[in-house]
Design an enzyme around this catalytic site. Structure first.
Site, PDB file in Angstrom:
ATOM      1  N   LYS A 158      27.866  46.667  48.488  1.00 36.18           N
ATOM      2  CA  LYS A 158      29.148  45.995  48.704  1.00 36.18           C
ATOM      3  C   LYS A 158      29.690  46.325  50.083  1.00 36.18           C
ATOM      4  O   LYS A 158      29.634  47.482  50.521  1.00 36.18           O
ATOM      5  CB  LYS A 158      30.177  46.427  47.647  1.00 36.18           C
ATOM      6  N   GLY A 164      35.674  38.522  48.060  1.00 31.53           N
ATOM      7  CA  GLY A 164      35.184  37.156  47.910  1.00 31.53           C
ATOM      8  C   GLY A 164      33.685  37.041  47.787  1.00 31.53           C
ATOM      9  O   GLY A 164      33.119  35.962  47.953  1.00 31.53           O
ATOM     10  N   HIS A 208      34.596  40.169  34.045  1.00 29.75           N
ATOM     11  CA  HIS A 208      35.452  40.459  35.201  1.00 29.75           C
ATOM     12  C   HIS A 208      36.881  40.184  34.746  1.00 29.75           C
ATOM     13  O   HIS A 208      37.286  39.036  34.578  1.00 29.75           O
ATOM     14  CB  HIS A 208      35.064  39.557  36.377  1.00 29.75           C
ATOM     15  N   HIS A 235      29.533  35.500  43.143  1.00 34.34           N
ATOM     16  CA  HIS A 235      30.703  36.379  43.166  1.00 34.34           C
ATOM     17  C   HIS A 235      31.991  35.641  43.546  1.00 34.34           C
ATOM     18  O   HIS A 235      33.006  36.280  43.821  1.00 34.34           O
ATOM     19  CB  HIS A 235      30.482  37.576  44.099  1.00 34.34           C
ATOM     20  N   GLU A 275      41.447  44.745  39.788  1.00 30.26           N
ATOM     21  CA  GLU A 275      40.294  44.117  39.165  1.00 30.26           C
ATOM     22  C   GLU A 275      39.397  45.169  38.524  1.00 30.26           C
ATOM     23  O   GLU A 275      39.146  46.229  39.105  1.00 30.26           O
ATOM     24  CB  GLU A 275      39.514  43.310  40.205  1.00 30.26           C
ATOM     25  N   ARG A 292      47.827  41.216  47.360  1.00 24.91           N
ATOM     26  CA  ARG A 292      48.429  39.918  47.671  1.00 24.91           C
ATOM     27  C   ARG A 292      48.559  39.130  46.380  1.00 24.91           C
ATOM     28  O   ARG A 292      48.151  39.580  45.314  1.00 24.91           O
ATOM     29  CB  ARG A 292      47.530  39.153  48.649  1.00 24.91           C
TER      30      ARG A 292
END
Length: 652
Positions: A158, A164, A208, A235, A275, A292
Site C-alpha cells: 500500500k 482510492g 469493507h 479498490h 474505514e 473529509r
C-alpha cells in the site's frame, strides 16, 4: 458568524455543498478551471472565479489561486469537498493563516491520518485493532522484501500516502513481489508525489465497512452508523449502502466506539470516516481514516435524517454537535451507486464526449447528486463520474427495487455509461442476499453479461430502424403509401448489419438474413416511441445526432450509426498492428522499444486516464516498427501510438 463559503472543488460535490450552504443563508463562491467555465457548479454559485487552465495541477490543486479567489470575493470560509486538496494539511494550514475558517479537521490530524504508516502506529497506541504488517519509515525495497518473508503471503502493498486504490497491490507469492513494488511505487509517486510503501497481511474476501464520525471543538465525538462499501473494482468503490447487511448491533457499537476512539486520539474536528476490514468471523481491523466528507455520505444522511454538510458548517463555526450519541437513530436502508462515463464491456474504458441528454429518473425515495446536465462535455481532465444515484426504502429490498428502476429509467445519451452494469449488480442474487465481499466482482460476478460486448438483438435493430424511419411516418403511424422494401445499413460495436425494412400504415417489418421482426408503431413524440411488440404496449426513448442514434428501452441502452448512404470505408481492425489510444490520457511509461519483438497481448505502454493506469497491449505479434509516443505525451482517443509489423510485411 460565517457568511460566505468558497467551495474549493468542482462537479457534484461542489453543487451538493452549495445547496446546503444556500439553504443556511450563506453566500457561495465557486472556483473553476477554463475547461469548467460552463459547469453546473459555476452556474449554481452566487459568484465564481477562474483559477487556471484545465490541468488540475494548475487549477484545482493550485492553493494560491484558490486563496486569491477567496480574497477577491471576501469569502470567510472554505470547504474542500473531497479529492483535490481536501486532505492536504498544507492547504488547511494556509487557509487558517489567511484568517479564514477551514471546513475540515486541524492540519495535524490531516497530516497524521494521511500517512498509512504513522496513522496505523497511532491507532495501535490508541487501542484500535489493526491488520498485522510492516510500517518501516521510508523502507527501501530490500527492507520490504525482508518484511514480506516474516508476514507471509498473500499480502497487500500500500502507498503510505493517499488512497482510492492507487499504489495498492495484492501479492500472492514471493516471485511477484519485486515487480509489484516497482509498480506500486510508480503509481504512488504519480498520484501523491510520495512513493513510500507499507505492507499488510491480506485479509482474504473481507467486508469493507466504514464508520461515519463527527467531532466538535469541545472534545465531543459521535458515530452515525456504518456504510458497507465491499463491492469494489480495483479498490475503487462501486456500491455503498447503509446500514451494512453483515453488521450486527453489537458489532456496530464496537466499531463505532473504536472509530470515536480513533477520532479523539488525533484531536479530530468535523466529519471523518474510519474505514475497517471485517473478516468472516466479524473481527474488524483499522484500515485508514479519511479526513473529509466521503463520496458516499448521502446514504448516511438518508438513514439518519441529518445533513452532514450542515454539521460541518456548525463545527467550523465552533458550535457543538447537534445530537448526542443516544439521539442518533437509524431508519430504513439506503444504497448508492456511482454512475460513470465508462464502458464495463471494454475493460471499463473511460468515455469522453458530449452528454446529449441526461435526464435523471424521478420517484419516491430517490436522490441524484450530480454536477452535469444535458449538453455538457465529459472531458478527459477529470473523474468521469456523472452522478451518484441513491435510493432509500423502509427495507433493503425496497431500496434495491427503487434503485434498479431509477437506473433503468435514467436517460443518458451521448456517452457510454456503467448504468446497466450497476443495475445488474443490485439485482444479483449474491448481492441481494447481503453476501457480497470485496471479492464479489472478481469472483461471483466476473462472468456477468454486462462485462463483455453483446451483439444487438434483432428487436433492438428493429427499434433502431423504427426510429430512423420516422421521417416517413404519419401522425400516428406509417404512411398510407403502398408497402415498399427499403435497405438500411447500421453500424454498432464494430459490427455492420444490413437490414431490409418494410413498413405499412401501422407496422414495420425488419429482416436480417433469414430472420425478421415486426413492430407496430402506436404513436410517437419527439424522443419517444410508443410501440406494440407481440401484443405488449411499451415505450422506447431515442435521440438522434447526425448519423448517430441513441436508444434505450426497459433498462437497456445502445447506439447505432446509420451508414446506409455512406461510402464503403476501410479501417484497421483487430490484429492490424496499428495500436491506437482507446481513450484520452497521458503516457506515463513505455515498456518496449522500436525493433523489439512483441507477442500478442503483451503490454506496450501505460496510459493514465481518469486517475487510473491502463495498459495498452499488442493486438498481434511481430516487430515493433514505430513508436510515436514517449512518456509525458498527452494523447487523444483514436490517436495512433505504435505500429507492429509481421515478418511477412517487413520483407514485402
Amino acid at each position: 458568524m460565517l457568511k460566505k463559503l468558497l467551495i474549493a472543488n468542482r462537479g457534484e460535490i461542489a453543487v451538493r455543498v452549495i445547496r446546503t450552504a444556500r439553504a443556511l443563508g450563506y453566500r457561495t463562491v465557486a472556483v473553476y478551471s477554463e475547461a469548467d467555465s460552463n459547469a453546473l457548479h459555476v452556474e449554481y454559485a452566487d459568484e465564481a472565479v477562474c483559477i487556471g487552465p484545465a490541468q488540475v495541477s494548475a487549477s484545482y490543486l493550485n492553493a494560491d489561486a484558490i486563496l486569491d479567489a477567496a480574497r477577491k470575493t471576501g469569502a470567510d470560509c472554505i470547504h474542500p469537498g473531497y479529492g483535490f486538496l481536501s486532505e492536504n494539511a498544507g492547504f488547511a494550514k494556509a487557509i487558517k493563516e489567511a484568517g479564514l475558517a477551514f471546513v475540515g479537521p486541524p492540519e495535524n490530524a490531516i497530516e497524521l491520518m494521511g500517512s498509512k504508516r504513522r496513522s496505523k502506529i497511532a491507532m495501535q497506541e490508541a487501542g484500535v485493532p489493526v491488520v498485522p504488517g510492516f510500517e518501516g519509515d521510508n523502507a527501501n525495497d530490500n527492507e520490504l522484501i525482508a518484511a514480506a518473508q516474516d508476514i507471509g503471503y498473500p499480502l497487500m502493498l500500500k502507498a503510505s500516502a493517499g488512497g482510492g486504490g492507487r499504489g495498492m497491490r495484492l501479492v500472492e507469492s514471493e516471485s511477484e513481489l519485486a515487480d509489484n513494488i516497482t509498480r506500486a511505487r510508480s503509481e504512488a509517486k504519480q498520484a501523491f508525489g510520495d512513493d513510500e510503501l507499507i505492507i499488510e497481511k491480506a485479509v482474504i474476501e473481507p467486508r469493507h465497512v466504514e464508520i461515519q464520525v463527527f467531532a466538535d471543538r469541545r472534545g465531543h465525538a459521535v458515530y452515525l452508523g456504518e456504510r458497507d462499501c465491499s463491492v469494489q473494482r480495483r479498490h475503487q468503490k462501486v456500491v455503498e449502502e447503509a446500514p451494512s447487511p453483515f453488521v450486527t448491533p453489537e458489532l456496530r457499537q464496537a466499531m463505532g466506539q473504536a472509530a470515536v476512539k480513533a477520532a479523539l486520539a488525533c484531536g479530530y474536528e468535523g466529519a471523518g470516516t474510519v474505514e475497517f476490514l471485517v473478516d468472516k468471523d466479524r473481527n474488524f481491523y483499522f484500515l485508514e481514516m479519511n479526513t473529509r466528507l466521503q463520496v458516499e455520505h448521502p446514504v448516511t444522511e438518508l438513514i439518519t435524517g441529518q445533513d452532514l454538510v450542515a454539521w460541518q458548517l456548525m463545527v467550523a463555526e465552533g458550535r457543538p454537535l447537534p445530537l448526542a450519541q443516544d439521539d442518533i437513530q437509524l431508519n430504513g436502508h439506503a444504497i448508492e451507486v456511482r454512475l460513470y462515463a465508462e464502458d464495463p464491456a471494454s475493460g471499463f474504458t473511460p468515455q469522453t464526449g458530449t452528454l446529449h441528454q441526461f435526464i435523471p429518473a424521478a420517484g419516491e425515495g430517490l436522490r441524484f447528486d450530480t454536477g452535469v446536465r444535458s449538453g455538457d462535455v465529459v472531458s478527459p481532465h477529470y473523474d468521469p463520474m456523472l452522478a451518484k444515484v441513491i435510493a432509500w426504502g423502509p427495507t433493503r429490498d425496497d431500496a434495491r427495487r427503487r434503485l434498479i428502476r431509477a437506473l433503468e429509467d435514467t436517460t443518458v445519451f451521448g456517452v457510454t455509461t456503467n448504468r446497466h452494469f450497476l443495475s445488474r449488480i443490485i439485482a444479483d442474487q449474491t448481492f441481494g442476499a447481503g453476501e457480497a465481499t470485496t471479492a464479489f466482482l472478481q469472483q461471483a460476478f466476473k462472468d456477468d453479461s454486462s462485462l463483455s460486448p453483446q451483439s444487438l438483438t434483432l428487436r433492438e435493430l428493429a427499434l433502431s430502424a423504427c426510429a430512423l424511419s420516422l421521417g416517413t411516418a404519419g401522425q400516428n403511424g406509417w404512411s398510407n403509401a403502398p408497402a415498399s422494401v427499403m435497405p438500411m445499413k447500421l453500424e454498432a460495436q464494430d459490427e455492420t448489419f444490413e437490414l431490409l425494412v418494410r413498413h405499412t400504415h401501422d407496422a414495420l417489418l425488419v429482416a436480417l438474413n433469414q430472420d425478421d421482426y415486426e413492430i407496430q408503431l402506436e404513436s410517437h413524440s419527439p424522443g419517444t416511441l410508443c410501440i406494440i411488440d407481440n401484443g405488449v404496449r411499451q415505450r422506447c426513448q431515442y435521440y438522434r445526432h447526425g448519423d448517430f442514434l441513441y436508444l434505450q428501452a426497459l433498462g437497456r441502452s445502445w447506439a447505432v450509426r446509420d451508414v446506409t448512404h455512406q461510402p464503403a470505408s476501410s479501417k484497421a481492425g483487430a490484429g492490424s498492428g496499428r495500436i491506437q489510444a482507446g481513450m484520452d490520457g497521458a503516457v506515463i511509461d513505455v515498456l518496449v522499444a522500436e525493433g523489439d519483438t512483441v507477442e500478442q497481448g503483451q503490454p506496450l505502454l501505460i496510459l493514465e486516464a481518469m486517475k487510473m493506469e491502463h495498459p495498452v497491449k499488442a493486438d498481434r505479434g511481430g516487430k515493433m516498427e514505430r513508436l510515436l509516443i514517449e512518456p509525458g505525451h498527452q494523447v487523444k482517443r483514436g490517436q495512433l501510438l505504435a505500429e507492429i509489423t509481421t515478418t511477412e510485411e517487413a520483407t514485402s
